[in-house]
Design an enzyme around this catalytic site. Structure first.
Site, PDB file in Angstrom:
ATOM      1  N   SER A  30      -3.355  -6.960  -5.372  1.00  0.00           N
ATOM      2  CA  SER A  30      -4.261  -5.799  -4.682  1.00  0.00           C
ATOM      3  C   SER A  30      -4.855  -4.756  -5.309  1.00  0.00           C
ATOM      4  CB  SER A  30      -3.688  -5.529  -3.203  1.00  0.00           C
ATOM      5  OG  SER A  30      -4.155  -4.299  -2.760  1.00  0.00           O
ATOM      6  N   GLU A  53      -5.130  -2.151  -4.019  1.00  0.00           N
ATOM      7  CA  GLU A  53      -4.042  -0.764  -3.667  1.00  0.00           C
ATOM      8  C   GLU A  53      -3.076  -0.562  -4.688  1.00  0.00           C
ATOM      9  OE1 GLU A  53      -4.217   0.801  -0.535  1.00  0.00           O
ATOM     10  OE2 GLU A  53      -5.975   0.147  -0.145  1.00  0.00           O
ATOM     11  N   TYR A  91       3.161  -0.578   0.859  1.00  0.00           N
ATOM     12  CA  TYR A  91       2.464  -1.765   0.733  1.00  0.00           C
ATOM     13  C   TYR A  91       2.049  -1.822  -0.942  1.00  0.00           C
ATOM     14  CZ  TYR A  91      -1.541  -5.005   0.675  1.00  0.00           C
ATOM     15  OH  TYR A  91      -2.473  -6.148   0.140  1.00  0.00           O
TER      16      TYR A  91
HETATM   17  P1  NDP Z   1      -4.009 -11.516   6.601  1.00  0.00           P
HETATM   18  O1  NDP Z   1      -2.906 -10.374   7.019  1.00  0.00           O
HETATM   19  O2  NDP Z   1      -4.912 -12.230   7.320  1.00  0.00           O
HETATM   20  O3  NDP Z   1      -3.049 -12.692   6.462  1.00  0.00           O
HETATM   21  C1  NDP Z   1      -1.279 -12.752   6.223  1.00  0.00           C
HETATM   22  C2  NDP Z   1      -0.859 -14.055   6.331  1.00  0.00           C
HETATM   23  O4  NDP Z   1       0.539 -13.700   6.090  1.00  0.00           O
HETATM   24  C3  NDP Z   1      -0.800 -14.562   7.664  1.00  0.00           C
HETATM   25  O5  NDP Z   1      -0.971 -16.077   7.462  1.00  0.00           O
HETATM   26  C4  NDP Z   1       0.734 -14.035   8.151  1.00  0.00           C
HETATM   27  O6  NDP Z   1       1.029 -15.110   9.234  1.00  0.00           O
HETATM   28  C5  NDP Z   1       1.331 -14.408   6.767  1.00  0.00           C
HETATM   29  N1  NDP Z   1       2.734 -13.910   6.926  1.00  0.00           N
HETATM   30  C6  NDP Z   1       3.260 -12.650   7.141  1.00  0.00           C
HETATM   31  N2  NDP Z   1       4.537 -12.495   7.202  1.00  0.00           N
HETATM   32  C7  NDP Z   1       4.853 -13.822   6.785  1.00  0.00           C
HETATM   33  C8  NDP Z   1       6.313 -14.192   6.553  1.00  0.00           C
HETATM   34  N3  NDP Z   1       7.353 -13.488   6.741  1.00  0.00           N
HETATM   35  N4  NDP Z   1       6.410 -15.409   6.170  1.00  0.00           N
HETATM   36  C9  NDP Z   1       5.170 -16.231   6.154  1.00  0.00           C
HETATM   37  N5  NDP Z   1       4.019 -15.900   6.278  1.00  0.00           N
HETATM   38  C10 NDP Z   1       3.866 -14.750   6.737  1.00  0.00           C
HETATM   39  O7  NDP Z   1      -4.135 -11.320   5.113  1.00  0.00           O
HETATM   40  P2  NDP Z   1      -5.523 -11.395   4.177  1.00  0.00           P
HETATM   41  O8  NDP Z   1      -5.723 -12.955   4.798  1.00  0.00           O
HETATM   42  O9  NDP Z   1      -6.680 -10.345   4.405  1.00  0.00           O
HETATM   43  O10 NDP Z   1      -5.055 -11.241   2.787  1.00  0.00           O
HETATM   44  C11 NDP Z   1      -4.411 -12.417   2.222  1.00  0.00           C
HETATM   45  C12 NDP Z   1      -3.414 -11.869   0.803  1.00  0.00           C
HETATM   46  O11 NDP Z   1      -4.438 -11.106   0.071  1.00  0.00           O
HETATM   47  C13 NDP Z   1      -2.439 -10.924   1.549  1.00  0.00           C
HETATM   48  O12 NDP Z   1      -1.258 -10.917   0.653  1.00  0.00           O
HETATM   49  C14 NDP Z   1      -3.063  -9.608   1.271  1.00  0.00           C
HETATM   50  O13 NDP Z   1      -1.976  -8.537   1.188  1.00  0.00           O
HETATM   51  C15 NDP Z   1      -3.675  -9.750  -0.025  1.00  0.00           C
HETATM   52  N6  NDP Z   1      -4.721  -9.021  -0.266  1.00  0.00           N
HETATM   53  C16 NDP Z   1      -5.971  -8.934   0.776  1.00  0.00           C
HETATM   54  C17 NDP Z   1      -6.897  -8.084   0.559  1.00  0.00           C
HETATM   55  C18 NDP Z   1      -7.980  -7.998   1.823  1.00  0.00           C
HETATM   56  O14 NDP Z   1      -9.006  -7.188   1.592  1.00  0.00           O
HETATM   57  N7  NDP Z   1      -7.999  -8.871   2.599  1.00  0.00           N
HETATM   58  C19 NDP Z   1      -7.344  -7.385  -0.820  1.00  0.00           C
HETATM   59  C20 NDP Z   1      -6.259  -7.546  -1.760  1.00  0.00           C
HETATM   60  C21 NDP Z   1      -5.122  -8.336  -1.330  1.00  0.00           C
HETATM   61  P3  NDP Z   1       0.778 -14.751  10.924  1.00  0.00           P
HETATM   62  O15 NDP Z   1      -0.527 -15.370  11.057  1.00  0.00           O
HETATM   63  O16 NDP Z   1       1.973 -15.353  11.472  1.00  0.00           O
HETATM   64  O17 NDP Z   1       0.702 -13.276  11.001  1.00  0.00           O
HETATM   65  P1  GDP Z   2      -7.164  -1.015   3.131  1.00  0.00           P
HETATM   66  O1  GDP Z   2      -8.032  -0.338   1.770  1.00  0.00           O
HETATM   67  O2  GDP Z   2      -6.200  -2.083   2.751  1.00  0.00           O
HETATM   68  O3  GDP Z   2      -6.240   0.135   3.555  1.00  0.00           O
HETATM   69  O4  GDP Z   2      -8.119  -1.344   4.203  1.00  0.00           O
HETATM   70  P2  GDP Z   2      -8.367  -0.666   5.912  1.00  0.00           P
HETATM   71  O5  GDP Z   2      -9.570  -1.469   6.154  1.00  0.00           O
HETATM   72  O6  GDP Z   2      -7.303  -0.592   6.647  1.00  0.00           O
HETATM   73  O7  GDP Z   2      -8.648   0.919   5.558  1.00  0.00           O
HETATM   74  C1  GDP Z   2      -9.907   1.076   4.370  1.00  0.00           C
HETATM   75  C2  GDP Z   2     -10.216   2.611   4.614  1.00  0.00           C
HETATM   76  O8  GDP Z   2     -10.557   2.878   5.918  1.00  0.00           O
HETATM   77  C3  GDP Z   2      -8.694   3.750   4.447  1.00  0.00           C
HETATM   78  O9  GDP Z   2      -9.231   4.547   3.418  1.00  0.00           O
HETATM   79  C4  GDP Z   2      -8.580   4.136   5.800  1.00  0.00           C
HETATM   80  O10 GDP Z   2      -7.750   5.322   5.527  1.00  0.00           O
HETATM   81  C5  GDP Z   2     -10.055   4.204   6.286  1.00  0.00           C
HETATM   82  N1  GDP Z   2     -10.032   4.249   7.753  1.00  0.00           N
HETATM   83  C6  GDP Z   2     -10.653   5.315   8.326  1.00  0.00           C
HETATM   84  N2  GDP Z   2     -10.392   5.156   9.791  1.00  0.00           N
HETATM   85  C7  GDP Z   2      -9.732   3.669  10.016  1.00  0.00           C
HETATM   86  C8  GDP Z   2      -9.093   3.282  11.077  1.00  0.00           C
HETATM   87  O11 GDP Z   2      -9.704   3.527  12.291  1.00  0.00           O
HETATM   88  N3  GDP Z   2      -8.428   1.937  10.589  1.00  0.00           N
HETATM   89  C9  GDP Z   2      -8.405   1.447   9.441  1.00  0.00           C
HETATM   90  N4  GDP Z   2      -7.507   0.201   9.066  1.00  0.00           N
HETATM   91  N5  GDP Z   2      -8.828   2.231   8.500  1.00  0.00           N
HETATM   92  C10 GDP Z   2      -9.508   3.255   8.660  1.00  0.00           C
END
Ligand code: NDP
Ligand code: GDP
Length: 329
Positions: free
Chosen positions: A128, A130, A152
């Site tokens: 990520s 992050e 995270y």
């Molecule tokens: P989501 O939060 O939508 O999905 C997370 C998934 O992980 C869900 O299927 C969840 O299952 C599963 N999960 C959580 N805990 C466990 C566990 N203990 N055992 C098995 N499965 C588990 O994330 P995204 O699809 O948005 O992201 C996919 C990946 O990419 C993640 O690792 C995220 O951190 C990373 N990422 C995402 C970004 C983004 O902008 N979306 C950016 C960079 C990295 P359940 O449905 O049961 O909760």
């Molecule tokens: P992140 O980049 O993975 O933390 O994705 P988020 O969508 O959760 O947040 C993106 C940015 O939006 C971060 O800088 C947050 O602090 C900002 N932000 C501002 N207001 C909010 C809010 O109400 N919810 C979330 N999730 N983010 C917020």
């Protein structure tokens, strides 16, 4: 013979789009699902894409190595995508240890399961942006030093370096995609873009009258999840494994993203936006901007969807959901 893939996190946003992509390419797709009392609800994203019946579910948890070994033994995959995580930055301060166990050690468990049961499988780790946190360069690429700013980010950094180490120690085909924020109508409702698209839809339909946000000056490099899962797949098709930044190269403030969303339905953001200091985070990632030149030159990858197109798609999907009745996700 058809290729097979195991996806952890298949019930999440990226898991759903990746499953759709791989099914379209003829893969046998196995998805890891963790046991909960709400089975049937967990696959709502797969149902939204119309592919729930096409994914074979595996019962496992990222914190349980033995369950992961059993999955890999059963599926004998050619490719393993580790997308599972506690993925919400704000929650990682509330649950730092769980985030470490699932997001950090969970990746090590998947790497171990692959090393033990199917070492020739190709592995993808969902790293990520992050990890860049307090940015050390104005535009971040694969050589930019990391400085995570949340539990995270720190957990993802551990998982990232474990991926690099398994590649170098055991010659595994293990790649890490350093993906910048990516969104879609299937994004979790707690993330800012989806919180905004959902609120704009409710305000437009007369179901709400304000949108409460935290730091609206934060800037992100936002792309579309559908485009980004293609980069994941492309990484595993290369002869050798490596780490790649995946981003659009454009950064936008939360405030401007909110304006785009309200503008789509003919409303003015400032009439509804309330900045709520209780929503600020203990530490902030102020700005992210990725440089995906390596993904472009080596993978031939480029984003296809603009921020405006994506936000419009998200607002339309939430309007549609709310017109059909009350929905949570
Ligand atoms: P989501 O939060 O939508 O999905 C997370 C998934 O992980 C869900 O299927 C969840 O299952 C599963 N999960 C959580 N805990 C466990 C566990 N203990 N055992 C098995 N499965 C588990 O994330 P995204 O699809 O948005 O992201 C996919 C990946 O990419 C993640 O690792 C995220 O951190 C990373 N990422 C995402 C970004 C983004 O902008 N979306 C950016 C960079 C990295 P359940 O449905 O049961 O909760
Ligand atoms: P992140 O980049 O993975 O933390 O994705 P988020 O969508 O959760 O947040 C993106 C940015 O939006 C971060 O800088 C947050 O602090 C900002 N932000 C501002 N207001 C909010 C809010 O109400 N919810 C979330 N999730 N983010 C917020």
């Amino acid at each position: 013979m058809a290729k097979s893939a195991v996806i952890t996190g298949v019930t999440g946003q990226d898991g759903a789009y990746l499953a759709q992509l791989l099914l379209g390419k003829g893969y046998d797709v196995w998805g890891v699902v963790r046991r909960s009392s709400h089975f049937g609800v967990a696959d709502h994203r797969l149902r939204w894409l119309g592919i729930a019946g096409d994914v074979r579910f595996l019962d496992a948890n990222l914190t349980d190595l033995s369950s992961l070994v059993r999955c890999i033994e059963l599926a004998k995959p050619d490719e393993v995508y580790n997308l599972g995580a506690q993925s919400y930055v704000a929650s990682s301060w509330q649950q730092p240890l769980l985030t470490g166990h699932v997001t950090g050690l969970g990746a090590a468990n998947v790497l171990e399961a692959v090393r033990i049961a199917q070492p020739a499988a190709r592995f993808y780790q969902a790293s990520s942006s992050e990890m860049f946190g307090l940015i050390q360069e104005a535009q971040q690429n694969e050589r930019t030093p990391f400085y995570p700013r949340s539990p995270y980010g720190a957990a993802k950094l551990f998982a990232h370096w474990m991926t690099v180490n398994y590649r170098e120690s055991f010659s595994m085909h293990a790649s890490s995609g350093i993906l910048f924020n990516h969104e879609s109508p299937l994004r979790g409702i707690e993330f800012v873009t989806r919180k905004v698209s959902d609120a704009v839809a409710r305000i437009k339909l007369g179901l709400a009258d304000e949108l409460r946000l935290g730091n609206v000056d934060a800037r992100r490099d936002w792309g579309h999840a559908r485009d980004y899962v293609e980069a994941m797949w492309l990484m595993l098709q290369q002869e050798s494994a490596d780490d790649y930044v995946v981003a659009t190269g454009r950064t936008t403030s939360v405030r401007d993203m909110v304006r785009i969303a309200f503008g789509h339905v003919g409303l003015v953001a400032e009439d509804y936006l309330v900045v709520d200091p209780t929503l600020f985070r203990p530490a902030e990632v102020d700005i992210l901007l990725g440089d995906a030149s390596m993904a472009k030159s080596r993978l031939g990858w480029a984003p296809k969807t603009t921020l405006e197109e994506m936000i419009h798609e998200m607002v339309e999907a939430d309007l549609d959901r709310h017109r059909r009745g009350p929905v949570a996700t």
